[in-house]
Design a protein around this motif. Structure first.
Motif, PDB file in Angstrom:
ATOM      1  N   MET A 119      25.747  66.531  41.093  1.00 10.24           N
ATOM      2  CA  MET A 119      25.690  65.480  41.770  1.00 10.24           C
ATOM      3  C   MET A 119      24.867  64.210  42.244  1.00 10.24           C
ATOM      4  SD  MET A 119      29.266  65.436  40.517  1.00 10.24           S
ATOM      5  CE  MET A 119      30.252  64.288  41.825  1.00 10.24           C
ATOM      6  N   ALA A 120      24.933  63.367  42.264  1.00  9.34           N
ATOM      7  CA  ALA A 120      24.023  61.673  43.375  1.00  9.34           C
ATOM      8  C   ALA A 120      24.965  60.758  44.114  1.00  9.34           C
ATOM      9  CB  ALA A 120      22.744  61.971  42.066  1.00  9.34           C
ATOM     10  N   THR A 121      24.923  60.814  44.938  1.00 10.74           N
ATOM     11  CA  THR A 121      25.373  59.424  45.012  1.00 10.74           C
ATOM     12  C   THR A 121      24.429  58.285  44.462  1.00 10.74           C
ATOM     13  OG1 THR A 121      23.197  59.067  47.231  1.00 10.74           O
ATOM     14  CG2 THR A 121      25.087  60.740  47.783  1.00 10.74           C
ATOM     15  N   MET A 122      25.647  57.356  44.564  1.00  6.29           N
ATOM     16  CA  MET A 122      24.777  55.794  44.555  1.00  6.29           C
ATOM     17  C   MET A 122      24.650  54.853  45.014  1.00  6.29           C
ATOM     18  SD  MET A 122      25.997  56.849  40.806  1.00  6.29           S
ATOM     19  CE  MET A 122      25.784  55.299  40.212  1.00  6.29           C
ATOM     20  N   ASP A 123      23.702  55.173  45.791  1.00  2.00           N
ATOM     21  CA  ASP A 123      23.385  54.540  47.210  1.00  2.00           C
ATOM     22  C   ASP A 123      22.193  53.934  47.030  1.00  2.00           C
ATOM     23  OD1 ASP A 123      22.472  56.977  47.768  1.00  2.00           O
ATOM     24  OD2 ASP A 123      21.722  56.507  49.523  1.00  2.00           O
ATOM     25  N   HIS A 124      21.607  52.588  46.297  1.00  2.00           N
ATOM     26  CA  HIS A 124      20.235  52.463  46.635  1.00  2.00           C
ATOM     27  C   HIS A 124      19.244  52.577  46.884  1.00  2.00           C
ATOM     28  CE1 HIS A 124      17.037  50.943  43.530  1.00  2.00           C
ATOM     29  NE2 HIS A 124      16.851  49.747  45.070  1.00  2.00           N
ATOM     30  N   ARG A 125      18.086  53.069  47.489  1.00  2.00           N
ATOM     31  CA  ARG A 125      16.858  52.980  48.149  1.00  2.00           C
ATOM     32  C   ARG A 125      15.705  53.175  47.514  1.00  2.00           C
ATOM     33  NH1 ARG A 125      18.276  56.688  53.394  1.00  2.00           N
ATOM     34  NH2 ARG A 125      16.220  55.766  53.443  1.00  2.00           N
ATOM     35  N   PRO A 126      15.028  52.186  47.662  1.00  6.60           N
ATOM     36  CA  PRO A 126      13.968  51.605  46.819  1.00  6.60           C
ATOM     37  C   PRO A 126      12.862  52.647  47.208  1.00  6.60           C
ATOM     38  CG  PRO A 126      14.366  50.470  48.067  1.00  6.60           C
ATOM     39  CD  PRO A 126      15.772  51.006  48.384  1.00  6.60           C
ATOM     40  N   ASP A 127      13.333  52.955  48.951  1.00  7.99           N
ATOM     41  CA  ASP A 127      11.962  54.091  49.219  1.00  7.99           C
ATOM     42  C   ASP A 127      11.424  55.643  48.593  1.00  7.99           C
ATOM     43  OD1 ASP A 127      13.600  54.315  50.294  1.00  7.99           O
ATOM     44  OD2 ASP A 127      12.565  54.694  52.439  1.00  7.99           O
ATOM     45  N   ARG A 128      13.068  55.667  47.746  1.00  9.66           N
ATOM     46  CA  ARG A 128      12.917  57.292  47.587  1.00  9.66           C
ATOM     47  C   ARG A 128      12.936  57.488  45.606  1.00  9.66           C
ATOM     48  NH1 ARG A 128      19.212  58.763  48.202  1.00  9.66           N
ATOM     49  NH2 ARG A 128      19.473  57.485  46.366  1.00  9.66           N
ATOM     50  N   LEU A 129      12.093  58.386  45.539  1.00  9.28           N
ATOM     51  CA  LEU A 129      12.271  58.732  43.713  1.00  9.28           C
ATOM     52  C   LEU A 129      13.012  59.763  43.144  1.00  9.28           C
ATOM     53  CD1 LEU A 129      10.101  58.964  42.032  1.00  9.28           C
ATOM     54  CD2 LEU A 129       8.914  61.061  42.997  1.00  9.28           C
ATOM     55  N   ASN A 130      13.547  59.414  42.398  1.00 13.36           N
ATOM     56  CA  ASN A 130      13.929  60.613  41.410  1.00 13.36           C
ATOM     57  C   ASN A 130      13.812  61.580  40.737  1.00 13.36           C
ATOM     58  OD1 ASN A 130      16.491  59.599  43.318  1.00 13.36           O
ATOM     59  ND2 ASN A 130      16.475  58.281  42.385  1.00 13.36           N
ATOM     60  N   ILE A 131      13.576  62.583  41.269  1.00 17.16           N
ATOM     61  CA  ILE A 131      12.656  63.182  40.054  1.00 17.16           C
ATOM     62  C   ILE A 131      13.897  63.997  38.855  1.00 17.16           C
ATOM     63  CG2 ILE A 131      11.185  65.323  39.561  1.00 17.16           C
ATOM     64  CD1 ILE A 131       9.953  64.686  42.036  1.00 17.16           C
ATOM     65  N   HIS A 132      14.124  63.956  38.239  1.00 14.17           N
ATOM     66  CA  HIS A 132      15.258  63.710  36.921  1.00 14.17           C
ATOM     67  C   HIS A 132      15.045  65.134  35.617  1.00 14.17           C
ATOM     68  CE1 HIS A 132      18.429  61.125  37.205  1.00 14.17           C
ATOM     69  NE2 HIS A 132      16.846  60.031  37.691  1.00 14.17           N
ATOM     70  N   LEU A 133      15.513  66.515  36.660  1.00 19.08           N
ATOM     71  CA  LEU A 133      14.199  68.096  35.481  1.00 19.08           C
ATOM     72  C   LEU A 133      15.876  68.075  34.142  1.00 19.08           C
ATOM     73  CD1 LEU A 133      14.037  70.155  38.636  1.00 19.08           C
ATOM     74  CD2 LEU A 133      12.087  68.527  37.254  1.00 19.08           C
ATOM     75  N   ASP A 134      14.460  68.800  33.034  1.00 17.49           N
ATOM     76  CA  ASP A 134      15.865  69.134  31.579  1.00 17.49           C
ATOM     77  C   ASP A 134      16.067  70.617  32.173  1.00 17.49           C
ATOM     78  OD1 ASP A 134      13.197  70.640  31.943  1.00 17.49           O
ATOM     79  OD2 ASP A 134      12.704  69.578  29.965  1.00 17.49           O
ATOM     80  N   ASP A 135      16.702  71.419  31.540  1.00 17.52           N
ATOM     81  CA  ASP A 135      17.253  72.771  31.798  1.00 17.52           C
ATOM     82  C   ASP A 135      15.948  73.855  32.175  1.00 17.52           C
ATOM     83  OD1 ASP A 135      19.921  71.973  30.821  1.00 17.52           O
ATOM     84  OD2 ASP A 135      19.781  72.412  29.099  1.00 17.52           O
ATOM     85  N   GLN A 136      14.446  73.136  31.394  1.00 16.56           N
ATOM     86  CA  GLN A 136      13.581  74.329  31.868  1.00 16.56           C
ATOM     87  C   GLN A 136      12.779  73.844  33.024  1.00 16.56           C
ATOM     88  OE1 GLN A 136      14.605  73.509  28.586  1.00 16.56           O
ATOM     89  NE2 GLN A 136      15.872  75.466  28.202  1.00 16.56           N
ATOM     90  N   ASP A 137      13.960  73.227  34.632  1.00 15.34           N
ATOM     91  CA  ASP A 137      12.870  72.577  34.792  1.00 15.34           C
ATOM     92  C   ASP A 137      11.781  71.973  34.795  1.00 15.34           C
ATOM     93  OD1 ASP A 137      14.482  73.011  36.685  1.00 15.34           O
ATOM     94  OD2 ASP A 137      13.537  74.692  37.963  1.00 15.34           O
ATOM     95  N   GLY A 138      11.378  71.251  33.222  1.00 13.01           N
ATOM     96  CA  GLY A 138      10.433  70.277  33.057  1.00 13.01           C
ATOM     97  C   GLY A 138      11.058  68.766  33.555  1.00 13.01           C
ATOM     98  N   ILE A 139       9.369  67.754  33.816  1.00 11.65           N
ATOM     99  CA  ILE A 139      11.048  66.154  34.293  1.00 11.65           C
ATOM    100  C   ILE A 139      10.430  65.249  33.546  1.00 11.65           C
ATOM    101  CG2 ILE A 139       9.699  64.856  35.501  1.00 11.65           C
ATOM    102  CD1 ILE A 139       7.285  66.364  36.904  1.00 11.65           C
ATOM    103  N   GLU A 140      12.196  65.677  33.073  1.00 10.90           N
ATOM    104  CA  GLU A 140      12.871  64.692  31.876  1.00 10.90           C
ATOM    105  C   GLU A 140      12.479  63.289  32.338  1.00 10.90           C
ATOM    106  OE1 GLU A 140      16.139  65.761  29.490  1.00 10.90           O
ATOM    107  OE2 GLU A 140      17.015  64.469  31.225  1.00 10.90           O
ATOM    108  N   ALA A 141      12.480  62.799  33.670  1.00 14.36           N
ATOM    109  CA  ALA A 141      12.676  61.369  33.988  1.00 14.36           C
ATOM    110  C   ALA A 141      12.048  60.779  35.003  1.00 14.36           C
ATOM    111  CB  ALA A 141      13.643  61.012  33.994  1.00 14.36           C
ATOM    112  N   LEU A 142      11.422  59.533  35.419  1.00 18.30           N
ATOM    113  CA  LEU A 142      11.480  59.262  36.801  1.00 18.30           C
ATOM    114  C   LEU A 142      11.256  58.169  36.988  1.00 18.30           C
ATOM    115  CD1 LEU A 142       7.516  60.515  36.713  1.00 18.30           C
ATOM    116  CD2 LEU A 142       9.452  62.144  37.810  1.00 18.30           C
ATOM    117  N   ARG A 143      12.354  57.810  38.352  1.00 18.39           N
ATOM    118  CA  ARG A 143      13.055  56.484  38.773  1.00 18.39           C
ATOM    119  C   ARG A 143      13.032  56.177  40.122  1.00 18.39           C
ATOM    120  NH1 ARG A 143      16.762  58.336  34.578  1.00 18.39           N
ATOM    121  NH2 ARG A 143      16.814  58.009  32.673  1.00 18.39           N
ATOM    122  N   CYS A 144      12.699  54.734  40.636  1.00 20.94           N
ATOM    123  CA  CYS A 144      13.332  55.439  41.451  1.00 20.94           C
ATOM    124  C   CYS A 144      14.656  54.551  42.660  1.00 20.94           C
ATOM    125  CB  CYS A 144      12.209  53.433  42.338  1.00 20.94           C
ATOM    126  SG  CYS A 144      10.342  53.785  42.020  1.00 20.94           S
ATOM    127  N   GLY A 145      15.052  54.476  43.261  1.00 24.80           N
ATOM    128  CA  GLY A 145      16.370  54.081  43.618  1.00 24.80           C
ATOM    129  C   GLY A 145      17.226  55.476  44.586  1.00 24.80           C
TER     130      GLY A 145
END
Length: 106
Positions: free
Chosen positions: A80-106
């Motif tokens: 679960m993640a909050t929906m607040d937008h923080r331009p100075d925050r990096l979101n690292i989205h991982l897959d089931d094997q802890d591989g980096i699937e996506a990188l997003r700001c906010g």
């Protein structure tokens, strides 16, 4: 007269009272629509190399440094993640094997 009864004796009546902290000023907005908060945003172009790589503590530090962010949030599938937008925050989205699937700001 009735309203005076509702006012707490600790609450200052005049906004000019020096004991009251003033609210911070709103962020300045430039002519192009960018604000102070957007100036502190992260640099996704600098970290695209990490997509598909395994995630670890060393990678965490490197991604934070390379992107120039103040905060990093790691999200695994189902988190679960909050929906607040923080331009100075990096979101690292991982897959089931802890591989980096996506990188997003906010």
């Amino acid at each position: 007269m009735l309203l005076a009864a509702c006012v707490s004796s600790q609450m200052p009546i005049s906004p000019a009272n020096d004991d009251v902290d003033a609210a911070p000023p709103p962020p300045t907005v430039a002519a192009n629509g960018s604000s102070d908060e957007q100036a502190a945003s992260c640099d996704l172009d600098a970290i695209q190399y990490a997509i598909g790589e395994p995630f670890d503590a060393a990678g965490f530090s490197q991604l934070k440094s390379d992107s120039g962010v103040q905060q990093v949030r790691v999200l695994r599938p189902g988190d679960m993640a909050t929906m607040d937008h923080r331009p100075d925050r990096l979101n690292i989205h991982l897959d089931d094997q802890d591989g980096i699937e996506a990188l997003r700001c906010g």
